[in-house]
Write an enzyme that holds these catalytic residues in place. Sequence first.
Site, short mmCIF file in Angstrom:
data_model
loop_
_atom_site.label_atom_id
_atom_site.label_comp_id
_atom_site.label_asym_id
_atom_site.label_seq_id
_atom_site.Cartn_x
_atom_site.Cartn_y
_atom_site.Cartn_z
N LYS A 1 0.83 -1.22 0.00
CA LYS A 1 0.00 0.00 0.00
C LYS A 1 0.86 1.27 0.00
CE LYS A 1 -2.35 -1.64 3.61
NZ LYS A 1 -1.94 -3.05 3.61
N ILE A 2 1.86 1.33 0.91
CA ILE A 2 2.66 2.56 1.04
C ILE A 2 3.66 2.67 -0.11
CG2 ILE A 2 4.29 3.82 2.51
CD1 ILE A 2 2.88 2.45 4.94
N ASP B 1 10.00 -6.55 -5.02
CA ASP B 1 8.98 -7.13 -4.15
C ASP B 1 8.80 -8.56 -4.59
OD1 ASP B 1 6.45 -7.87 -2.86
OD2 ASP B 1 6.17 -5.72 -2.51
N CYS C 1 9.01 -2.15 2.97
CA CYS C 1 8.60 -3.53 3.27
C CYS C 1 8.50 -3.70 4.79
CB CYS C 1 9.61 -4.51 2.67
SG CYS C 1 11.30 -4.17 3.13
N PRO C 2 7.70 -4.66 5.25
CA PRO C 2 7.64 -4.90 6.69
C PRO C 2 8.93 -5.55 7.16
CG PRO C 2 6.33 -6.53 5.51
CD PRO C 2 6.85 -5.57 4.48
N ASN D 1 14.66 -10.04 6.35
CA ASN D 1 15.20 -8.76 5.87
C ASN D 1 15.78 -7.87 6.98
OD1 ASN D 1 12.97 -7.56 7.04
ND2 ASN D 1 11.87 -7.28 5.12
N THR E 1 11.10 4.83 6.01
CA THR E 1 9.92 5.14 6.83
C THR E 1 9.28 3.84 7.30
OG1 THR E 1 8.55 5.22 4.86
CG2 THR E 1 9.34 7.33 5.67
N SER E 2 10.01 2.72 7.17
CA SER E 2 9.38 1.43 7.42
C SER E 2 9.66 0.92 8.84
CB SER E 2 9.82 0.44 6.36
OG SER E 2 8.83 -0.52 6.18
N ARG E 3 10.82 0.34 9.07
CA ARG E 3 11.21 -0.09 10.41
C ARG E 3 12.71 0.09 10.55
NH1 ARG E 3 6.93 0.67 11.71
NH2 ARG E 3 5.34 -0.67 12.60
N ASP F 1 12.69 8.15 9.22
CA ASP F 1 11.59 8.37 10.15
C ASP F 1 11.63 7.32 11.25
OD1 ASP F 1 9.17 9.76 10.93
OD2 ASP F 1 8.09 7.94 10.37
N GLU G 1 15.04 3.81 18.44
CA GLU G 1 14.02 4.85 18.65
C GLU G 1 13.11 4.59 19.86
OE1 GLU G 1 11.91 4.40 14.86
OE2 GLU G 1 10.24 3.53 15.94
N HIS H 1 9.21 8.90 13.94
CA HIS H 1 8.10 7.99 13.62
C HIS H 1 6.80 8.78 13.40
CE1 HIS H 1 7.42 3.46 13.93
NE2 HIS H 1 6.43 3.97 13.25
P1 NAI Z 1 1.78 -3.81 2.89
O1 NAI Z 1 1.58 -5.10 3.59
O2 NAI Z 1 0.65 -3.21 2.11
O3 NAI Z 1 3.03 -3.93 1.87
C1 NAI Z 1 4.24 -4.50 2.19
C2 NAI Z 1 4.88 -5.00 0.90
O4 NAI Z 1 6.20 -5.44 1.20
C3 NAI Z 1 4.15 -6.21 0.28
O5 NAI Z 1 3.92 -5.97 -1.10
C4 NAI Z 1 5.11 -7.39 0.49
O6 NAI Z 1 5.05 -8.35 -0.55
C5 NAI Z 1 6.45 -6.66 0.49
N1 NAI Z 1 7.53 -7.37 1.16
C6 NAI Z 1 7.48 -8.22 2.20
N2 NAI Z 1 8.72 -8.66 2.52
C7 NAI Z 1 9.56 -8.06 1.65
C8 NAI Z 1 10.98 -8.11 1.45
N3 NAI Z 1 11.75 -8.85 2.23
N4 NAI Z 1 11.50 -7.35 0.45
C9 NAI Z 1 10.71 -6.60 -0.35
N5 NAI Z 1 9.38 -6.52 -0.20
C10 NAI Z 1 8.81 -7.25 0.77
O7 NAI Z 1 2.32 -2.82 4.01
P2 NAI Z 1 2.23 -1.22 4.01
O8 NAI Z 1 0.93 -0.79 4.60
O9 NAI Z 1 2.64 -0.70 2.69
O10 NAI Z 1 3.35 -0.85 5.12
C11 NAI Z 1 4.73 -1.09 4.88
C12 NAI Z 1 5.50 -0.82 6.15
O11 NAI Z 1 5.46 0.56 6.48
C13 NAI Z 1 4.92 -1.48 7.43
O12 NAI Z 1 5.34 -2.82 7.53
C14 NAI Z 1 5.51 -0.63 8.52
O13 NAI Z 1 6.76 -1.19 8.89
C15 NAI Z 1 5.74 0.72 7.86
N6 NAI Z 1 4.87 1.77 8.42
C16 NAI Z 1 5.45 2.91 8.91
C17 NAI Z 1 4.70 3.95 9.44
C18 NAI Z 1 5.33 5.20 9.96
O14 NAI Z 1 4.63 6.03 10.56
N7 NAI Z 1 6.62 5.41 9.77
C19 NAI Z 1 3.22 3.84 9.49
C20 NAI Z 1 2.70 2.62 8.90
C21 NAI Z 1 3.50 1.63 8.40
#
Ligand code: NAI
Length: 329
Positions: free
Chosen positions: A155-156, A175, A204-205, A210, A231-233, A257, A262, A294
């Site tokens: 999504k992001i 991906d 990615c999560p 990873n 901005t992920s983890r 972020d 953190e 964050h």
């Molecule tokens: P999502 O589940 O919609 O998309 C994650 C994508 O990553 C999927 O397409 C999946 O196939 C792919 N993926 C999984 N493992 C992977 C890898 N090893 N290498 C490459 N791609 C891989 O998740 P969404 O909603 O897009 O969120 C992504 C991340 O953003 C979350 O896991 C979270 O860590 C982070 N996040 C950060 C926020 C912030 O405020 N900084 C707020 C919300 C989410």
Amino acid sequence: MRILFYDAKQYDVDSFEKERPNYPDLEIEYLDTDISPKTAALADGYDAICAFVSSDLGEKTLDILADKGIKLILMRCAGFNNVDLKKAEELGITVLRVPGYSPEAVAEHAMTLAMSVNRRIHKEYIKVRENNFSLVGLMGLNFHGRTAGIIGTGKIGAAMAKICHGFGMKVIAYDKYPNKNLDFIEYKELGDVLSEADLISLHCPLTDENYHMINAHTIAKMKDDVVLVNTSRGELVDTNDLIQGIRNHKFHGVGLDVYEEERDNVFENRSADILESSVTARLLSFPNVIVTSHQAFFTEEAMAAISKTTLDNAVDFINNEIKEMNLVK
Ligand code: NAI
């Protein structure tokens, strides 16, 4: 239903109270303090508690909550790695969450970090206030015509890819499950994305496979003058290797972020403290690094969506109509 809302900041109260008139069956009491074994007993007399990513919902806390009759934990976030799910199941406590709220909020912040660090806005903001109008040290890069590398196009990542495309960038991505709706993206192996991109953005999560995907070995593959955004983890990046890469002049800029250490800092005002971590202090010392706390999710739209889904979750629980995708197990 009576809900005790832990660790309530004013912005939480504001956005939840805006929605609450639509939920006449819910009563919310807000507490400044976060939940832990020391504060769990305050939930005596309530039906549910509301908590966040940084709350301590380990075994001890859950035992106390169950003893006080709590049947439901409403997580006002997507993450739940701080909840002892096995224990919650054992105690018959249901855990509900908000799986997605505003991917655009996070993607827009990722581009904000990329552009700010690229054009040195963080330096310029301070400099001009001191009547220093020199351009030395401010040279940026055109993103137009360069290549964006998106790691994770869920999504992001998809929202970020669209922003980069709109900037006139070539977009490549890695991906395991390519997003078929994004026909402008060229999917490649991770190593190729890292070595061809001028802007790398992580979406990615965090998983076992990873952890520290950005390390000395992968940094060495990157182009010189690359811009890296996370901005992920935090744990996707080996911070010590990143610092070494910055010291070797690998990066034009780095925007974070999230970062490994953190946890004690997130959403706290620690301006009077001497911070324990020298790694974070070193990161903050570089002129081409911007760190935010964050906050990528933090927009009015995202907060409204979080409040609404959290309160919907409570009502669904009462009506025995829980949405499977919001149930944590
Ligand atoms: P999502 O589940 O919609 O998309 C994650 C994508 O990553 C999927 O397409 C999946 O196939 C792919 N993926 C999984 N493992 C992977 C890898 N090893 N290498 C490459 N791609 C891989 O998740 P969404 O909603 O897009 O969120 C992504 C991340 O953003 C979350 O896991 C979270 O860590 C982070 N996040 C950060 C926020 C912030 O405020 N900084 C707020 C919300 C989410």
